[in-house]
Design a protein around this motif. Structure first.
Motif, mmCIF file in Angstrom:
data_model
loop_
_atom_site.group_PDB
_atom_site.id
_atom_site.type_symbol
_atom_site.label_atom_id
_atom_site.label_comp_id
_atom_site.label_asym_id
_atom_site.label_seq_id
_atom_site.Cartn_x
_atom_site.Cartn_y
_atom_site.Cartn_z
ATOM 1 N N SER A 178 0.822 -1.205 0.000
ATOM 2 C CA SER A 178 0.000 0.000 0.000
ATOM 3 C C SER A 178 0.856 1.255 0.000
ATOM 4 C CB SER A 178 -0.881 -0.014 1.260
ATOM 5 O OG SER A 178 -1.611 1.181 1.375
ATOM 6 N N MET A 179 0.464 2.242 -0.820
ATOM 7 C CA MET A 179 1.126 3.548 -0.806
ATOM 8 C C MET A 179 0.384 4.438 0.178
ATOM 9 S SD MET A 179 3.382 5.683 -1.889
ATOM 10 C CE MET A 179 4.125 4.999 -3.370
ATOM 11 N N ASP A 180 1.042 4.749 1.288
ATOM 12 C CA ASP A 180 0.425 5.536 2.359
ATOM 13 C C ASP A 180 0.570 7.033 2.076
ATOM 14 O OD1 ASP A 180 -0.792 6.051 4.787
ATOM 15 O OD2 ASP A 180 0.813 5.229 6.018
ATOM 16 N N ASP A 181 -0.318 7.828 2.630
ATOM 17 C CA ASP A 181 -0.218 9.301 2.606
ATOM 18 C C ASP A 181 -0.066 9.851 1.186
ATOM 19 O OD1 ASP A 181 -0.176 8.915 5.342
ATOM 20 O OD2 ASP A 181 1.969 9.266 5.541
ATOM 21 N N PHE A 182 -0.739 9.260 0.213
ATOM 22 C CA PHE A 182 -0.559 9.708 -1.164
ATOM 23 C C PHE A 182 -1.077 11.136 -1.341
ATOM 24 C CE2 PHE A 182 -1.548 10.242 -5.659
ATOM 25 C CZ PHE A 182 -0.300 9.954 -6.191
ATOM 26 N N GLY A 183 -0.293 11.912 -2.094
ATOM 27 C CA GLY A 183 -0.677 13.294 -2.362
ATOM 28 C C GLY A 183 0.062 14.304 -1.507
ATOM 29 N N THR A 184 1.001 13.821 -0.690
ATOM 30 C CA THR A 184 1.789 14.736 0.143
ATOM 31 C C THR A 184 3.257 14.587 -0.207
ATOM 32 O OG1 THR A 184 2.113 13.067 1.862
ATOM 33 C CG2 THR A 184 0.217 14.519 2.102
ATOM 34 N N GLY A 185 4.056 15.519 0.254
ATOM 35 C CA GLY A 185 5.509 15.410 0.166
ATOM 36 C C GLY A 185 6.016 15.129 -1.222
ATOM 37 N N TYR A 186 6.645 13.980 -1.385
ATOM 38 C CA TYR A 186 7.312 13.659 -2.632
ATOM 39 C C TYR A 186 6.436 12.850 -3.581
ATOM 40 C CZ TYR A 186 11.480 15.151 -0.102
ATOM 41 O OH TYR A 186 12.397 15.866 0.613
ATOM 42 N N SER A 187 5.151 12.879 -3.358
ATOM 43 C CA SER A 187 4.243 12.073 -4.169
ATOM 44 C C SER A 187 4.428 12.297 -5.666
ATOM 45 C CB SER A 187 2.797 12.439 -3.854
ATOM 46 O OG SER A 187 2.414 11.862 -2.643
ATOM 47 N N SER A 188 4.386 11.231 -6.405
ATOM 48 C CA SER A 188 4.349 11.401 -7.845
ATOM 49 C C SER A 188 3.536 10.288 -8.485
ATOM 50 C CB SER A 188 5.759 11.451 -8.428
ATOM 51 O OG SER A 188 6.202 10.151 -8.718
ATOM 52 N N LEU A 189 2.906 10.659 -9.589
ATOM 53 C CA LEU A 189 2.105 9.681 -10.316
ATOM 54 C C LEU A 189 2.993 8.617 -10.938
ATOM 55 C CD1 LEU A 189 -0.450 12.082 -11.997
ATOM 56 C CD2 LEU A 189 -0.896 10.490 -10.130
ATOM 57 N N ALA A 190 4.244 9.001 -11.236
ATOM 58 C CA ALA A 190 5.182 8.036 -11.820
ATOM 59 C C ALA A 190 5.412 6.874 -10.844
ATOM 60 C CB ALA A 190 6.502 8.717 -12.156
#
Ligand code: C2E
Ligand code: MG
Ligand code: MG
Ligand code: MG
Length: 285
Positions: A178-190
């Protein structure tokens, strides 16, 4: 310390710095004792499928109630554990505890489908992690699909290749990722597209003003669509209001985790919560 703050983030010395350092040393030494004496505990927060009202799973969260310092939140002690290397012991402990608890639920027929465990970036760079996971599952006799491990995107800054190799090995074991906390910090769609994730968790910061303003809603809608395109389960974190729950269901979010349904709780409270739900299922209003 300043270096660890990362690129583009500056820390200057100020008079309270030595005080903070002292605090930090006390915290680190008390934490060492707490880990050694097995005084940390895990609490479990339910994740609810918004379409069916069924329990999707629970997330295991560490708690430290120190006799002297009182309740220290993980937001304080996890960074200390990471800086002092204690995260290895803490991480191994929480993984084992969570799997032993899952084995207990399975043995007692308690309907908890999955347990999610947070992994620090440091654990993810540990070449022993995959064999550690395999060993814990083997020893506790927990089927791999009952375990989900959560990573954050800070994990990938240091070494993407290593992260990818580890991620594939974890999925090959049959464990969820699971990708936690998506959309913060270093998030990328890649990153979202390239890693073999089974699940994405939309960070709770998106829940602020989610119902009222159009922009946040559009962004969350897009994340849900992308997650589904990539074959992932989409979870929204930090849902506190009935309106947020309704909106999220309307735009196709799969699972909700937040105070609206339940706070993180000990296993006895979770038993009670599950019993009450059977009599009176809770869904969005
Ligand atoms: P996380 O993995 O993103 O976990 C979700 C956090 O959001 C938890 O905070 C949970 O109590 C909180 N939360 C859930 N629903 C709501 C809500 O409706 N409103 C609000 N305001 N908060 C909500 P908690 O337990 O304080 O943990 C903070 C972070 O510490 C976790 O964030 C995770 O990154 C880390 N953490 C906790 N336990 C462990 C652990 O065993 N290992 C590692 N590596 N990290 C851990
Ligand atoms: Mg988490
Ligand atoms: Mg989170
Ligand atoms: Mg987090």
């Amino acid at each position: 310390q300043a270096k660890k703050a990362g690129r583009g983030c500056y820390r200057f010395f100020h008079p309270s710095m030595s005080e903070q350092t002292n605090d930090h040393v006390i915290l680190a030494s008390n934490l060492r004792e707490a880990i050694a004496d097995r005084r940390l505990t895990l609490v479990y927060q339910p994740q609810v499928n918004v379409a069916t009202g069924a329990l999707h799973g629970v997330e295991a969260l560490s708690r430290w109630n120190d006799p002297v310092l009182g309740a220290v939140p993980p937001g304080r002690f996890i960074p200390v554990a990471e800086e002092t290397g204690q995260i290895r012991a803490l991480g191994a402990w929480s993984l084992r505890m969570a799997c032993e608890q899952m084995a207990n639920w399975i043995a007692r027929g308690v309907p908890v489908p999955t347990v999610s465990v947070n992994l620090s970036a440091i654990q993810f760079q540990d070449p022993e992690l995959v064999s550690q996971l395999a060993t814990v599952l083997h020893q506790t006799n927990v089927p791999p699909e009952r375990l989900i491990v959560e990573l954050t995107e800070t994990t990938m800054i240091e070494n993407f290749e290593q992260t990818m190799t580890t991620a594939l090995a974890i999925r090959n074991l049959g464990i969820g990722l699971s990708m936690d906390d998506f959309g913060t910090g270093y998030s990328s769609l890649a990153n979202l597209a390239s890693l073999p994730l089974s699940e994405v968790k939309i960070d709770r910061s998106f829940m602020k003003g989610f119902g009222s303003t159009g922009n946040v809603r559009q962004v969350v809608t897009a994340i849900i669509r992308i997650g589904h395109t990539l074959g992932m389960t989409v979870i929204a974190e930090g849902v506190e209001e009935p309106d947020q729950c309704n909106e999220l269901r309307a735009i196709g979010c799969d699972v909700i985790q937040g105070y609206y349904f339940a706070r993180p709780m000990d296993t006895a409270s979770l038993d009670t919560w599950l019993r009450q739900r059977r009599a009176e299922p809770v869904t969005c209003p």
